[in-house]
Design an enzyme around this catalytic site. Structure first.
Site, PDB file in Angstrom:
ATOM      1  N   LYS A 114       0.900  -1.434  -0.049  1.00 24.01           N
ATOM      2  CA  LYS A 114       0.263  -0.034  -0.037  1.00 24.01           C
ATOM      3  C   LYS A 114       1.026   1.380  -0.024  1.00 24.01           C
ATOM      4  O   LYS A 114       0.510   2.051  -0.626  1.00 24.01           O
ATOM      5  CB  LYS A 114      -0.825  -0.057   1.267  1.00 24.01           C
ATOM      6  CG  LYS A 114      -2.172  -0.984   1.118  1.00 24.01           C
ATOM      7  CD  LYS A 114      -3.246  -0.968   1.878  1.00 24.01           C
ATOM      8  CE  LYS A 114      -4.016  -2.259   2.014  1.00 24.01           C
ATOM      9  NZ  LYS A 114      -5.288  -1.910   2.180  1.00 24.01           N
ATOM     10  N   GLU A 198      -2.604   7.089   7.912  1.00 17.72           N
ATOM     11  CA  GLU A 198      -3.416   7.818   7.067  1.00 17.72           C
ATOM     12  C   GLU A 198      -4.475   8.663   8.036  1.00 17.72           C
ATOM     13  O   GLU A 198      -4.799   8.334   9.004  1.00 17.72           O
ATOM     14  CB  GLU A 198      -4.225   6.815   6.194  1.00 17.72           C
ATOM     15  CG  GLU A 198      -3.752   6.519   4.961  1.00 17.72           C
ATOM     16  CD  GLU A 198      -4.770   5.718   3.994  1.00 17.72           C
ATOM     17  OE1 GLU A 198      -6.121   5.631   4.334  1.00 17.72           O
ATOM     18  OE2 GLU A 198      -3.796   5.128   3.129  1.00 17.72           O
ATOM     19  N   HIS A 233     -14.835  -3.226   8.086  1.00 17.19           N
ATOM     20  CA  HIS A 233     -14.262  -2.715   7.010  1.00 17.19           C
ATOM     21  C   HIS A 233     -14.234  -3.741   5.728  1.00 17.19           C
ATOM     22  O   HIS A 233     -13.586  -3.505   4.640  1.00 17.19           O
ATOM     23  CB  HIS A 233     -12.719  -2.408   7.318  1.00 17.19           C
ATOM     24  CG  HIS A 233     -12.596  -1.558   8.392  1.00 17.19           C
ATOM     25  ND1 HIS A 233     -12.955   0.012   8.267  1.00 17.19           N
ATOM     26  CD2 HIS A 233     -11.909  -1.696   9.664  1.00 17.19           C
ATOM     27  CE1 HIS A 233     -12.700   0.416   9.483  1.00 17.19           C
ATOM     28  NE2 HIS A 233     -12.097  -0.497  10.228  1.00 17.19           N
ATOM     29  N   ARG A 290      -7.080  -7.851  -9.609  1.00 18.03           N
ATOM     30  CA  ARG A 290      -7.909  -9.046  -9.620  1.00 18.03           C
ATOM     31  C   ARG A 290      -9.300  -8.832  -9.825  1.00 18.03           C
ATOM     32  O   ARG A 290      -9.584  -7.675  -9.851  1.00 18.03           O
ATOM     33  CB  ARG A 290      -7.781  -9.635  -8.257  1.00 18.03           C
ATOM     34  CG  ARG A 290      -8.286  -9.218  -7.159  1.00 18.03           C
ATOM     35  CD  ARG A 290      -8.493  -9.908  -5.816  1.00 18.03           C
ATOM     36  NE  ARG A 290      -8.545  -9.168  -4.913  1.00 18.03           N
ATOM     37  CZ  ARG A 290      -9.505  -8.643  -4.293  1.00 18.03           C
ATOM     38  NH1 ARG A 290     -10.858  -8.892  -4.819  1.00 18.03           N
ATOM     39  NH2 ARG A 290      -9.958  -8.100  -3.077  1.00 18.03           N
TER      40      ARG A 290
HETATM   41  P1  ADP Z   1     -13.268  -6.893  -2.243  1.00 13.46           P
HETATM   42  O1  ADP Z   1     -12.742  -5.752  -2.568  1.00 13.46           O
HETATM   43  O2  ADP Z   1     -13.395  -7.840  -3.585  1.00 13.46           O
HETATM   44  O3  ADP Z   1     -14.370  -7.536  -1.570  1.00 13.46           O
HETATM   45  P2  ADP Z   1     -11.696  -8.668  -0.248  1.00 13.46           P
HETATM   46  O4  ADP Z   1     -10.290  -7.974  -0.026  1.00 13.46           O
HETATM   47  O5  ADP Z   1     -12.803  -8.269   0.614  1.00 13.46           O
HETATM   48  O6  ADP Z   1     -11.856  -7.888  -1.878  1.00 13.46           O
HETATM   49  O7  ADP Z   1     -11.719  -9.811  -0.583  1.00 13.46           O
HETATM   50  C1  ADP Z   1     -12.639 -10.748  -1.580  1.00 13.46           C
HETATM   51  C2  ADP Z   1     -12.982 -11.817  -1.096  1.00 13.46           C
HETATM   52  O8  ADP Z   1     -11.835 -12.896  -0.886  1.00 13.46           O
HETATM   53  C3  ADP Z   1     -13.625 -11.844   0.443  1.00 13.46           C
HETATM   54  O9  ADP Z   1     -14.796 -12.161   0.518  1.00 13.46           O
HETATM   55  C4  ADP Z   1     -12.658 -12.658   1.344  1.00 13.46           C
HETATM   56  O10 ADP Z   1     -13.466 -13.534   1.922  1.00 13.46           O
HETATM   57  C5  ADP Z   1     -11.793 -13.605   0.224  1.00 13.46           C
HETATM   58  N1  ADP Z   1     -10.443 -13.582   0.619  1.00 13.46           N
HETATM   59  C6  ADP Z   1      -9.607 -12.304   0.923  1.00 13.46           C
HETATM   60  N2  ADP Z   1      -8.357 -12.810   1.234  1.00 13.46           N
HETATM   61  C7  ADP Z   1      -8.539 -14.193   1.221  1.00 13.46           C
HETATM   62  C8  ADP Z   1      -7.392 -15.146   1.482  1.00 13.46           C
HETATM   63  N3  ADP Z   1      -6.359 -14.858   1.781  1.00 13.46           N
HETATM   64  N4  ADP Z   1      -8.005 -16.418   1.571  1.00 13.46           N
HETATM   65  C9  ADP Z   1      -9.027 -16.786   1.076  1.00 13.46           C
HETATM   66  N5  ADP Z   1      -9.983 -16.025   0.970  1.00 13.46           N
HETATM   67  C10 ADP Z   1      -9.815 -14.821   0.898  1.00 13.46           C
HETATM   68  P1  ADP Z   2      -8.417  -3.538   2.680  1.00 15.96           P
HETATM   69  O1  ADP Z   2      -6.837  -3.976   1.838  1.00 15.96           O
HETATM   70  O2  ADP Z   2      -8.479  -4.203   3.883  1.00 15.96           O
HETATM   71  O3  ADP Z   2      -9.379  -3.510   1.752  1.00 15.96           O
HETATM   72  P2  ADP Z   2      -8.647  -0.536   2.335  1.00 15.96           P
HETATM   73  O4  ADP Z   2      -7.494   0.569   2.234  1.00 15.96           O
HETATM   74  O5  ADP Z   2      -9.153  -0.800   0.882  1.00 15.96           O
HETATM   75  O6  ADP Z   2      -8.033  -1.818   2.816  1.00 15.96           O
HETATM   76  O7  ADP Z   2      -9.697  -0.111   3.335  1.00 15.96           O
HETATM   77  C1  ADP Z   2     -10.840  -0.965   3.602  1.00 15.96           C
HETATM   78  C2  ADP Z   2     -11.799   0.085   4.124  1.00 15.96           C
HETATM   79  O8  ADP Z   2     -11.458   0.775   5.409  1.00 15.96           O
HETATM   80  C3  ADP Z   2     -12.329   1.057   3.233  1.00 15.96           C
HETATM   81  O9  ADP Z   2     -13.280   0.558   2.248  1.00 15.96           O
HETATM   82  C4  ADP Z   2     -13.002   2.023   4.234  1.00 15.96           C
HETATM   83  O10 ADP Z   2     -14.220   1.879   4.506  1.00 15.96           O
HETATM   84  C5  ADP Z   2     -12.152   2.172   5.398  1.00 15.96           C
HETATM   85  N1  ADP Z   2     -10.817   3.065   5.250  1.00 15.96           N
HETATM   86  C6  ADP Z   2      -9.671   2.701   4.842  1.00 15.96           C
HETATM   87  N2  ADP Z   2      -8.943   4.183   4.863  1.00 15.96           N
HETATM   88  C7  ADP Z   2      -9.593   4.832   5.147  1.00 15.96           C
HETATM   89  C8  ADP Z   2      -9.320   6.191   5.709  1.00 15.96           C
HETATM   90  N3  ADP Z   2      -8.252   6.857   5.524  1.00 15.96           N
HETATM   91  N4  ADP Z   2     -10.478   6.793   6.123  1.00 15.96           N
HETATM   92  C9  ADP Z   2     -11.735   6.497   6.475  1.00 15.96           C
HETATM   93  N5  ADP Z   2     -12.010   5.184   6.279  1.00 15.96           N
HETATM   94  C10 ADP Z   2     -10.753   4.267   5.567  1.00 15.96           C
END
Ligand code: ADP
Ligand code: ADP
Ligand code: MG
Length: 506
Positions: A114, A198, A233, A290
């Site tokens: 990130k 952040e 989240h 992806r």
């Molecule tokens: P999206 O933004 O598409 O929702 P997520 O980061 O929430 O992406 O992950 C997508 C899906 O894949 C989620 O429903 C989560 O349960 C599954 N997932 C994420 N990481 C893993 C992992 N390391 N192993 C198995 N399933 C995973």
């Molecule tokens: P992940 O890799 O787990 O998906 P993200 O950076 O996409 O992590 O953040 C997941 C969620 O956390 C976001 O959809 C938002 O709801 C919350 N979030 C992340 N960063 C911030 C921020 N700087 N301020 C407020 N909410 C945040």
């Protein structure tokens, strides 16, 4: 052409369906506990690769490659989760002479960090959330950065994902211990303890842009998705278009997303996530390199099969349409149906699906990974299916979703269906006035009773009554078998009442 799908459940089914339409053969790999799941039966070839543990099965790179070679696959589709964002796997696939249906290992690696991704966005002039530029090394300088950006702040893991490894800190006193906690959590979850800060954006909206990029440098944006209904989240309900995105903001989001994709020579499908504040200021959050869970809403309004495009791109085809050809129509909403208990903090719920009746009808799509008789286990993610609907406008889509959700019967495990119905009926949601704090701000589990098949005072149809009765009897029996009766008076009362209700159906 033959594709191995290095995944399971609904996304494996989703990919197989497109392959069938394209005349491509499929290979499923599966763990023993998944042997009865639909994706195994649907694939042309299937190979069991282990018991249950993800490390030995769906994350077992060598074994997956072995199967691909043995069964003569040409390409591997990683789905989402598991190995989909693992650059080492992408490289291994290619080193073995197979096609990886996704971006290059280099793009995955850059965007998987990130901090590096933030730097790339900054370099091409896309706004990033104010915060630290490098991992936190000492508390003193971190506190200074935090003071400068102002509390509340968010501590995030550089290698984070799936909503894990994030901590909100509201005041300075809590800062030091939060950093320590976040580092430990990150080390445990991702094997990498680098964390950074952040600014915590208030009243935030999660809005993301789906892109497609071919090997010839053409990148187009298919549209945005609003994903602000989240718990822990993590997204539960997504829609497109976003109720808060104006034509002007859309243009800026698309332009930014395309710039970021081009900066890493991105190819294949990808998503650029943004956080948007109440004044419609937007900031780059991260890129998911992806296919995403919520991709169907974009398919519903654009008419584009994103998985088909992924395959064509991986085979070296040029995109067959341009940005001007993308003319989204109407509105689409997705509800993720999880085996989780919305009455009890969305706790995962396991067990056998004793009855399942899926909704159908015009503009209703169900992407499911399990069927009646299947078991929901603790080994994998508890998502049962995705229910997606289309409407000519947002309200029609919401009302269609309400109808579909109330037709959807799943018994044997607790599901998020009543929760999704509650959302569709919520006035703030209907008016499109919600941010990522929606659940925290408005949700009261007591309001779910009205939307729950078992606890509401509605009538059960004769076809589902026996299944409910079976599930209730089972749970009552289970309780009776427990030597110590832990159930409260209230619970006992409900059980008695449910039993009585069952009597009425006999
Ligand atoms: P999206 O933004 O598409 O929702 P997520 O980061 O929430 O992406 O992950 C997508 C899906 O894949 C989620 O429903 C989560 O349960 C599954 N997932 C994420 N990481 C893993 C992992 N390391 N192993 C198995 N399933 C995973
Ligand atoms: P992940 O890799 O787990 O998906 P993200 O950076 O996409 O992590 O953040 C997941 C969620 O956390 C976001 O959809 C938002 O709801 C919350 N979030 C992340 N960063 C911030 C921020 N700087 N301020 C407020 N909410 C945040
Ligand atoms: Mg994310």
């Amino acid at each position: 052409m033959r594709i191995l799908i290095a995944n399971r459940g609904e996304i494996a089914v989703r990919i197989i369906r497109t392959c069938k339409v394209l005349g491509i053969e499929t290979i499923a790999i599966y763990s023993k506990v998944d042997k009865d799941k639909p994706f195994v039966a649907m694939a042309d070839y299937a190979e069991c690769i282990g018991e249950a543990n993800p490390a030995e099965t769906y994350l077992n790179m060598e074994k997956i490659i072995d199967v691909a070679k043995k069964l003569k696959a040409d390409a591997i589709h990683p789905g989402y989760g598991f190995l989909s964002e693992n650059d080492e796997f992408a490289k291994l696939v290619q080193d073995n002479g197979l096609i990886f249906i996704g971006p290059s290992a280099d793009a995955i690696k850059k965007m998987g960090d990130k901090l590096e991704a933030r730097e790339i966005a900054k370099k091409v002039g896309v706004p990033i959330v104010p915060g630290s530029e490098s991992p936190i090394s000492d508390i003193q300088s971190a506190i200074e950065i935090a003071r400068k950006i102002g509390f509340p702040i968010l501590i995030k893991a550089a290698a984070g994902g799936g909503g894990k490894g994030m901590r909100i800190v509201h005041k300075e006193e809590d800062f030091e211990s939060a950093i320590r906690g976040a580092k430990n959590e990150a080390k445990f979850a991702f094997g990498d303890d680098r964390v950074y800060i952040e600014k915590y954006v208030e009243e935030p909206h999660h809005i993301e842009v789906q892109i497609l990029a071919d090997k010839f440098g053409n990148v187009i944006a298919l549209g945005e998705r609003e994903c602000s209904i989240q718990r822990r989240h993590q997204k539960v309900i997504e829609e497109t278009p976003s109720p808060i995105v104006t034509a002007e903001l859309r243009e800026k989001l698309f332009e930014s997303a395309i710039k970021i994709a081009k900066a890493v020579n991105y190819e294949n499908a990808g998503t650029i996530e943004f956080i948007v504040d109440k004044n419609r200021n937007f900031y780059f959050l991260e890129m998911n390199t992806r296919l995403q869970v919520e991709h169907p809403v974009t398919e519903m309004v654009t008419g584009i099969d994103i998985v088909a495009e992924q395959i064509k791109i991986a085979l070296g085809n040029k995109l067959s349409f341009s940005q001007e050809d993308i003319k989204p129509r109407g509105h689409a909403i997705e509800c993720r149906i999880y085996a989780e208990d919305p009455f009890n903090n969305f706790l995962p719920s396991t067990g056998k699906i004793t009855l399942m009746k899926e909704p159908t009808g015009p503009w209703v799509r169900v992407d499911a990974g399990i069927e009646e008789g299947n078991e929901i286990t603790i080994h994998y993610d508890p998502m049962i299916s995705k229910l997606v609907v289309w409407g000519k406008d947002r309200i029609e889509a919401i009302d269609r979703m309400k109808t579909a959700l109330s037709e959807y019967k799943i018994f044997g495990v607790k599901t998020t269906i009543p929760f999704c119905l509650w959302v569709m009926n919520n006035e703030h949601f209907r008016q499109g006035k919600y941010d990522t704090h929606f659940i925290q701000n408005y949700f009261k589990p007591s309001e779910l009773n009205e939307f729950d098949e078992i606890s509401k005072d509605g009538k059960l149809t004769p076809e589902i009554a026996p299944a409910i009765a079976f599930a209730i009897l089972n749970s009552v029996k289970k309780k009776q078998n427990q030597q110590v009766d832990k159930s409260s008076n209230a619970e006992r009362k409900i059980n008695r009442w449910k039993m009585k209700r069952y009597e009425n159906f006999r």
